[in-house]
Design an enzyme around this catalytic site. Sequence first.
Site, short mmCIF file in Angstrom:
data_model
loop_
_atom_site.label_atom_id
_atom_site.label_comp_id
_atom_site.label_asym_id
_atom_site.label_seq_id
_atom_site.Cartn_x
_atom_site.Cartn_y
_atom_site.Cartn_z
N SER A 39 35.78 46.28 47.60
CA SER A 39 36.34 45.43 46.54
C SER A 39 36.90 44.11 47.07
O SER A 39 37.03 43.16 46.32
CB SER A 39 37.46 46.17 45.81
OG SER A 39 38.45 46.56 46.74
N ASP A 346 47.04 43.80 41.88
CA ASP A 346 47.02 45.05 41.11
C ASP A 346 47.44 46.26 41.95
O ASP A 346 47.18 47.39 41.57
CB ASP A 346 45.62 45.28 40.52
CG ASP A 346 44.55 45.31 41.61
OD1 ASP A 346 44.91 45.26 42.81
OD2 ASP A 346 43.36 45.39 41.27
N HIS A 349 44.57 44.91 45.50
CA HIS A 349 43.90 43.65 45.82
C HIS A 349 44.85 42.46 45.81
O HIS A 349 45.85 42.48 45.08
CB HIS A 349 42.77 43.41 44.82
CG HIS A 349 41.86 44.60 44.71
ND1 HIS A 349 41.87 45.46 43.65
CD2 HIS A 349 40.96 45.10 45.60
CE1 HIS A 349 41.00 46.44 43.86
NE2 HIS A 349 40.45 46.25 45.04
#
Length: 383
Positions: A39, A346, A349
Amino acid sequence: MEFKHFTLQALLLLEILMLNPISCFDNCNFPAIFNFGDSNSDTGGLSAAFGQAPPPNGETFFDAPAGRFCDGRLLIDLIAERLGLPHLSAFLDSIGSNFSHGANFATADSTIRPQNTTISQSGYSPISLDVQHVQYSDFLRRSQIIRKQGSFQNLLPKEGYFSRALYTFDIGQNDLTAGYKLDLSTEQVKAYVPDVLDQFSRVIKLLYAQGGRSFWVHNTGPVGCLPYVMDRFSVTAAQIDKYGCSSPYNQVAQNFNLRLKEAVFQLRKQLPQAAITYVDVYSVKYSLISQAKKLGFENPFLVCCGHGGKYNYNRFVKCGSKRVVNGTEIVLAKSCKDPSVRISWDGTHFTEAANRWIFDQIVDGSFSDPPVSLKFACNRMNS
Ligand SMILES: *[C@@H]1O[C@H](CO)[C@@H](O)[C@H](O)[C@H]1NC(C)=O
Ligand SMILES: *[C@@H]1O[C@H](CO)[C@@H](O)[C@H](O)[C@H]1NC(C)=O
Ligand SMILES: *[C@@H]1O[C@H](CO)[C@@H](O)[C@H](O)[C@H]1NC(C)=O
């Protein structure tokens, strides 16, 4: 007399080379980027395969969700911009993609090693690095067949781009947390790290055999400073470092990075034409977290887009989570007022503001081995 003169000149040249080792190299003019990762560099892969990252992801830069788990741009976006290239389309995204200057094989929650669990069991993406490489191989082969047929000329890379491209990597973090999720001890996690890195090296060798020459490898960040790790995996008070991070998880990350650096060293020996740049993103992220206030950020552990708890983070109510209450949909985990002063978007990240700061530190080669800047990363330095 003449000899002396020659020696002086040689000394001068040596001095220039040593003071400014990069100036004698050419700008690489990378025509494309092929990215592999999780991610930290996913620009739409997981979203295409398993459902879009919900709003408010993307709000700061894209004004809408853009396949990234971030309010805005990721390091890979900033890298593409600096190289004068468009943002990378995700290989898995069949709508609106343009691969003329590269492709992104990363998906959120990817690991280097294939996991023995499904995404619904453990949350890890089935698109591990070996699968990303399979997809790259397919892309390499079929894009050229299709171009030769005269189709999609403006959507696929030219043949010559593959050997001149920059191959970027940001993966490994999830291999570490995967073991902890299976209740393995730190010693057990450390014990499988060599296998993880063997599989990483294997993919670099395959890409080299396929013509890749320039590799830009991010090491793994301080996972022990991520709110989701601090929330999920408890540690004793003595294991919290002076900045508030969980030491055992950071030590595992550092152990991984040490071995990654060794693996890169071995790869340089085995792949005589490869330019492999190892980028110490760990140190940059750790200094961002440890100096947050000084750098204009708020509490580095306070999540921008989350819900409740010590860090404004709840793993059951992730960023953008909605609930239907009495027939009305309400968003439980919303964005904070000003993401530009937060580091954690979040819980897992970084915000665009944090990514921007990290990018500014790494782009010139200050945290790289060898110390080449991004635009010069095709130059092999023999040291
Ligand atoms: C998955 O299972 C195989 C066979 O037991 C094992 O060799 C491999 O290491 C496992 N992978 C992971 C990521 O645990
Ligand atoms: C894809 O992007 C490139 C570079 O930005 C551009 O030149 C090309 O026209 C685009 N292709 C299409 C079909 O829009
Ligand atoms: C939902 O409806 C019930 C019954 O009318 C009511 O008691 C409750 O407070 C409502 N909940 C919310 C969050 O509005």
